[in-house]
Design a protein around this motif. Sequence first.
Motif, PDB file in Angstrom:
ATOM      1  N   VAL A  12       0.842  -1.193   0.000  1.00  0.00           N
ATOM      2  CA  VAL A  12       0.000   0.000   0.000  1.00  0.00           C
ATOM      3  C   VAL A  12       0.877   1.242   0.000  1.00  0.00           C
ATOM      4  O   VAL A  12       1.770   1.385   0.848  1.00  0.00           O
ATOM      5  CB  VAL A  12      -0.949   0.031   1.220  1.00  0.00           C
ATOM      6  CG1 VAL A  12      -1.807   1.299   1.201  1.00  0.00           C
ATOM      7  CG2 VAL A  12      -1.837  -1.211   1.237  1.00  0.00           C
ATOM      8  N   GLY A  13       0.633   2.123  -0.944  1.00  0.00           N
ATOM      9  CA  GLY A  13       1.308   3.410  -0.974  1.00  0.00           C
ATOM     10  C   GLY A  13       0.409   4.470  -0.371  1.00  0.00           C
ATOM     11  O   GLY A  13      -0.790   4.509  -0.653  1.00  0.00           O
ATOM     12  N   VAL A  14       0.963   5.324   0.467  1.00  0.00           N
ATOM     13  CA  VAL A  14       0.217   6.424   1.078  1.00  0.00           C
ATOM     14  C   VAL A  14       0.870   7.733   0.660  1.00  0.00           C
ATOM     15  O   VAL A  14       2.047   7.960   0.961  1.00  0.00           O
ATOM     16  CB  VAL A  14       0.183   6.318   2.610  1.00  0.00           C
ATOM     17  CG1 VAL A  14      -0.550   7.520   3.214  1.00  0.00           C
ATOM     18  CG2 VAL A  14      -0.475   5.017   3.049  1.00  0.00           C
ATOM     19  N   ILE A  15       0.133   8.576  -0.044  1.00  0.00           N
ATOM     20  CA  ILE A  15       0.649   9.892  -0.418  1.00  0.00           C
ATOM     21  C   ILE A  15       0.291  10.853   0.696  1.00  0.00           C
ATOM     22  O   ILE A  15      -0.880  11.039   1.025  1.00  0.00           O
ATOM     23  CB  ILE A  15       0.055  10.366  -1.752  1.00  0.00           C
ATOM     24  CG1 ILE A  15       0.266   9.317  -2.844  1.00  0.00           C
ATOM     25  CG2 ILE A  15       0.690  11.694  -2.174  1.00  0.00           C
ATOM     26  CD1 ILE A  15      -0.373   9.671  -4.172  1.00  0.00           C
ATOM     27  N   ARG A  30      -0.762  -1.200   8.636  1.00  0.00           N
ATOM     28  CA  ARG A  30       0.263  -2.158   9.060  1.00  0.00           C
ATOM     29  C   ARG A  30      -0.338  -3.258   9.920  1.00  0.00           C
ATOM     30  O   ARG A  30       0.020  -4.436   9.789  1.00  0.00           O
ATOM     31  CB  ARG A  30       1.379  -1.428   9.804  1.00  0.00           C
ATOM     32  CG  ARG A  30       2.165  -0.451   8.934  1.00  0.00           C
ATOM     33  CD  ARG A  30       3.398   0.043   9.611  1.00  0.00           C
ATOM     34  NE  ARG A  30       4.357  -1.044   9.764  1.00  0.00           N
ATOM     35  CZ  ARG A  30       5.346  -1.055  10.661  1.00  0.00           C
ATOM     36  NH1 ARG A  30       5.478  -0.051  11.522  1.00  0.00           N
ATOM     37  NH2 ARG A  30       6.177  -2.065  10.730  1.00  0.00           N
ATOM     38  N   GLU A  31      -1.279  -2.885  10.806  1.00  0.00           N
ATOM     39  CA  GLU A  31      -1.932  -3.899  11.636  1.00  0.00           C
ATOM     40  C   GLU A  31      -2.761  -4.861  10.793  1.00  0.00           C
ATOM     41  O   GLU A  31      -2.968  -6.018  11.183  1.00  0.00           O
ATOM     42  CB  GLU A  31      -2.807  -3.227  12.691  1.00  0.00           C
ATOM     43  CG  GLU A  31      -2.006  -2.546  13.801  1.00  0.00           C
ATOM     44  CD  GLU A  31      -2.895  -1.932  14.856  1.00  0.00           C
ATOM     45  OE1 GLU A  31      -4.143  -1.999  14.704  1.00  0.00           O
ATOM     46  OE2 GLU A  31      -2.361  -1.374  15.839  1.00  0.00           O
ATOM     47  N   ALA A  32      -3.205  -4.386   9.618  1.00  0.00           N
ATOM     48  CA  ALA A  32      -3.973  -5.247   8.707  1.00  0.00           C
ATOM     49  C   ALA A  32      -3.070  -6.135   7.863  1.00  0.00           C
ATOM     50  O   ALA A  32      -3.564  -6.939   7.070  1.00  0.00           O
ATOM     51  CB  ALA A  32      -4.843  -4.391   7.799  1.00  0.00           C
ATOM     52  N   GLY A  33      -1.749  -5.986   8.026  1.00  0.00           N
ATOM     53  CA  GLY A  33      -0.808  -6.855   7.335  1.00  0.00           C
ATOM     54  C   GLY A  33      -0.168  -6.276   6.097  1.00  0.00           C
ATOM     55  O   GLY A  33       0.562  -6.981   5.386  1.00  0.00           O
ATOM     56  N   ALA A  34      -0.404  -4.991   5.820  1.00  0.00           N
ATOM     57  CA  ALA A  34       0.141  -4.383   4.607  1.00  0.00           C
ATOM     58  C   ALA A  34       1.590  -3.955   4.791  1.00  0.00           C
ATOM     59  O   ALA A  34       2.016  -3.587   5.887  1.00  0.00           O
ATOM     60  CB  ALA A  34      -0.694  -3.179   4.200  1.00  0.00           C
ATOM     61  N   ALA A  35       2.332  -4.007   3.690  1.00  0.00           N
ATOM     62  CA  ALA A  35       3.643  -3.357   3.612  1.00  0.00           C
ATOM     63  C   ALA A  35       3.374  -1.939   3.127  1.00  0.00           C
ATOM     64  O   ALA A  35       2.791  -1.742   2.063  1.00  0.00           O
ATOM     65  CB  ALA A  35       4.553  -4.093   2.643  1.00  0.00           C
ATOM     66  N   VAL A  36       3.774  -0.937   3.910  1.00  0.00           N
ATOM     67  CA  VAL A  36       3.390   0.445   3.633  1.00  0.00           C
ATOM     68  C   VAL A  36       4.582   1.260   3.152  1.00  0.00           C
ATOM     69  O   VAL A  36       5.667   1.223   3.742  1.00  0.00           O
ATOM     70  CB  VAL A  36       2.781   1.113   4.886  1.00  0.00           C
ATOM     71  CG1 VAL A  36       2.408   2.562   4.597  1.00  0.00           C
ATOM     72  CG2 VAL A  36       1.564   0.330   5.364  1.00  0.00           C
ATOM     73  N   THR A  37       4.354   2.013   2.086  1.00  0.00           N
ATOM     74  CA  THR A  37       5.323   2.980   1.576  1.00  0.00           C
ATOM     75  C   THR A  37       4.683   4.354   1.607  1.00  0.00           C
ATOM     76  O   THR A  37       3.591   4.547   1.065  1.00  0.00           O
ATOM     77  CB  THR A  37       5.742   2.646   0.136  1.00  0.00           C
ATOM     78  OG1 THR A  37       6.410   1.387   0.106  1.00  0.00           O
ATOM     79  CG2 THR A  37       6.678   3.718  -0.419  1.00  0.00           C
ATOM     80  N   ASP A  73      -0.534  -2.479  -4.665  1.00  0.00           N
ATOM     81  CA  ASP A  73      -1.877  -3.044  -4.771  1.00  0.00           C
ATOM     82  C   ASP A  73      -2.922  -1.952  -4.591  1.00  0.00           C
ATOM     83  O   ASP A  73      -3.967  -1.952  -5.249  1.00  0.00           O
ATOM     84  CB  ASP A  73      -2.076  -4.142  -3.721  1.00  0.00           C
ATOM     85  CG  ASP A  73      -1.177  -5.335  -3.978  1.00  0.00           C
ATOM     86  OD1 ASP A  73      -1.439  -6.068  -4.951  1.00  0.00           O
ATOM     87  OD2 ASP A  73      -0.209  -5.519  -3.220  1.00  0.00           O
ATOM     88  N   VAL A  74      -2.626  -1.023  -3.684  1.00  0.00           N
ATOM     89  CA  VAL A  74      -3.540   0.086  -3.399  1.00  0.00           C
ATOM     90  C   VAL A  74      -2.708   1.345  -3.121  1.00  0.00           C
ATOM     91  O   VAL A  74      -1.643   1.263  -2.509  1.00  0.00           O
ATOM     92  CB  VAL A  74      -4.433  -0.188  -2.171  1.00  0.00           C
ATOM     93  CG1 VAL A  74      -5.527   0.883  -2.039  1.00  0.00           C
ATOM     94  CG2 VAL A  74      -5.036  -1.571  -2.203  1.00  0.00           C
ATOM     95  N   VAL A  75      -3.226   2.489  -3.553  1.00  0.00           N
ATOM     96  CA  VAL A  75      -2.668   3.783  -3.170  1.00  0.00           C
ATOM     97  C   VAL A  75      -3.752   4.550  -2.423  1.00  0.00           C
ATOM     98  O   VAL A  75      -4.898   4.609  -2.871  1.00  0.00           O
ATOM     99  CB  VAL A  75      -2.210   4.592  -4.394  1.00  0.00           C
ATOM    100  CG1 VAL A  75      -1.839   6.027  -3.996  1.00  0.00           C
ATOM    101  CG2 VAL A  75      -1.021   3.915  -5.064  1.00  0.00           C
ATOM    102  N   VAL A  76      -3.405   5.126  -1.267  1.00  0.00           N
ATOM    103  CA  VAL A  76      -4.314   5.986  -0.516  1.00  0.00           C
ATOM    104  C   VAL A  76      -3.747   7.403  -0.577  1.00  0.00           C
ATOM    105  O   VAL A  76      -2.659   7.662  -0.061  1.00  0.00           O
ATOM    106  CB  VAL A  76      -4.470   5.534   0.951  1.00  0.00           C
ATOM    107  CG1 VAL A  76      -5.453   6.457   1.680  1.00  0.00           C
ATOM    108  CG2 VAL A  76      -4.939   4.092   1.030  1.00  0.00           C
ATOM    109  N   TYR A 100      -7.121   2.917  -6.261  1.00  0.00           N
ATOM    110  CA  TYR A 100      -6.711   4.242  -5.798  1.00  0.00           C
ATOM    111  C   TYR A 100      -7.823   4.797  -4.912  1.00  0.00           C
ATOM    112  O   TYR A 100      -8.982   4.890  -5.339  1.00  0.00           O
ATOM    113  CB  TYR A 100      -6.490   5.160  -6.995  1.00  0.00           C
ATOM    114  CG  TYR A 100      -5.644   6.375  -6.742  1.00  0.00           C
ATOM    115  CD1 TYR A 100      -4.287   6.380  -7.082  1.00  0.00           C
ATOM    116  CD2 TYR A 100      -6.190   7.531  -6.196  1.00  0.00           C
ATOM    117  CE1 TYR A 100      -3.499   7.509  -6.873  1.00  0.00           C
ATOM    118  CE2 TYR A 100      -5.410   8.653  -5.984  1.00  0.00           C
ATOM    119  CZ  TYR A 100      -4.067   8.638  -6.332  1.00  0.00           C
ATOM    120  OH  TYR A 100      -3.278   9.760  -6.122  1.00  0.00           O
ATOM    121  N   VAL A 101      -7.474   5.140  -3.672  1.00  0.00           N
ATOM    122  CA  VAL A 101      -8.434   5.689  -2.718  1.00  0.00           C
ATOM    123  C   VAL A 101      -8.039   7.129  -2.408  1.00  0.00           C
ATOM    124  O   VAL A 101      -6.932   7.388  -1.955  1.00  0.00           O
ATOM    125  CB  VAL A 101      -8.468   4.858  -1.417  1.00  0.00           C
ATOM    126  CG1 VAL A 101      -9.412   5.501  -0.397  1.00  0.00           C
ATOM    127  CG2 VAL A 101      -8.881   3.418  -1.702  1.00  0.00           C
TER     128      VAL A 101
END
Length: 306
Positions: A12-15, A30-37, A73-76, A100-101
């Motif tokens: 998951v990417g977070v802008i 992160r608690e949901a198991g995602a690798a966050v950038t 997989d997802v961008v927020v 994309y969210v």
Amino acid sequence: MNSPISLNGKHVGVIGGSRYFGPRLIEELREAGAAVTVINRGSTPPPPGVTRLLADRDDEAALRAALADRRFDVVVDQVCYTPRQARIAARVFAGRTRRYVMTSTVEVYAERGRPGGAPLAEAVVDLSSQPVDLELPWDEDEFLGTHYGEGKRQAEAVLAAQQAFDFAAVRTAHVLGGADFTGRLAHYVERIDAGLSVLVHARPQPASFIHDAEIARFLAWTAAADFTGPVNAASHGALDVRELCAVLGGRGGDGVRYEITPAGEPASPFSFDRAYAVDTARAERLGFTFSRTADWLPAVAKEARA
């Protein structure tokens, strides 16, 4: 009770993500198991275990260079305020994400509500017919500040029209919590505690609110979901400004002083002359159950005075 959020094995990417409920969102992901950038300009270091890419999202070439061959997989997107920013994102993330969210706002409904009107549903704003003007002075802070809702509305329209990835826009209610950097909550607490008058409309209308922890969780839930389009996010129980002050002031609002603002003049934050309550039926149908404003607001008031 909402089901656990699962993002195991997802990238998951977070802008943005460095202010207000951004850190809570990263924690939820992160608690949901995602690798966050995290993708931002680097003003605040990310939490341990989170990857950071330095880039100015307004600089398309720099953003492309920072992302290089990254895929998500997802961008927020926490900080998309204008159609220009949305257009850059649509081009840069095409082929880099499947979902994309965008964190949007109830301000997209500005001027859609009316005194005594029903809660605002997503369909009130038709993105397919929303005009987009990239030539407006979106880079000027003063213009953007007075056209915040319009900027968000046009940004949603740009991202909804692209075909490269699935798009969802979370229209969040007014967020309250101890980490509020806007000063709106402090405005009330300080004036009430000092015995100063709160400037309100003659007939203040109800608005929807949400706790910072709950909007962070809802955004993470949306990242893990597969629906598209706009969705409202708000706790149950809209309040007008006097009802809000009654909770913030305690004792049922005894002792809170008010001053009526002249017609056409600005009032205190969260005092509105038209309805700003939103309908959350779509989110509930999709499976998310919101809290009640009355259950968390007293604790927020106490937190603001700590």
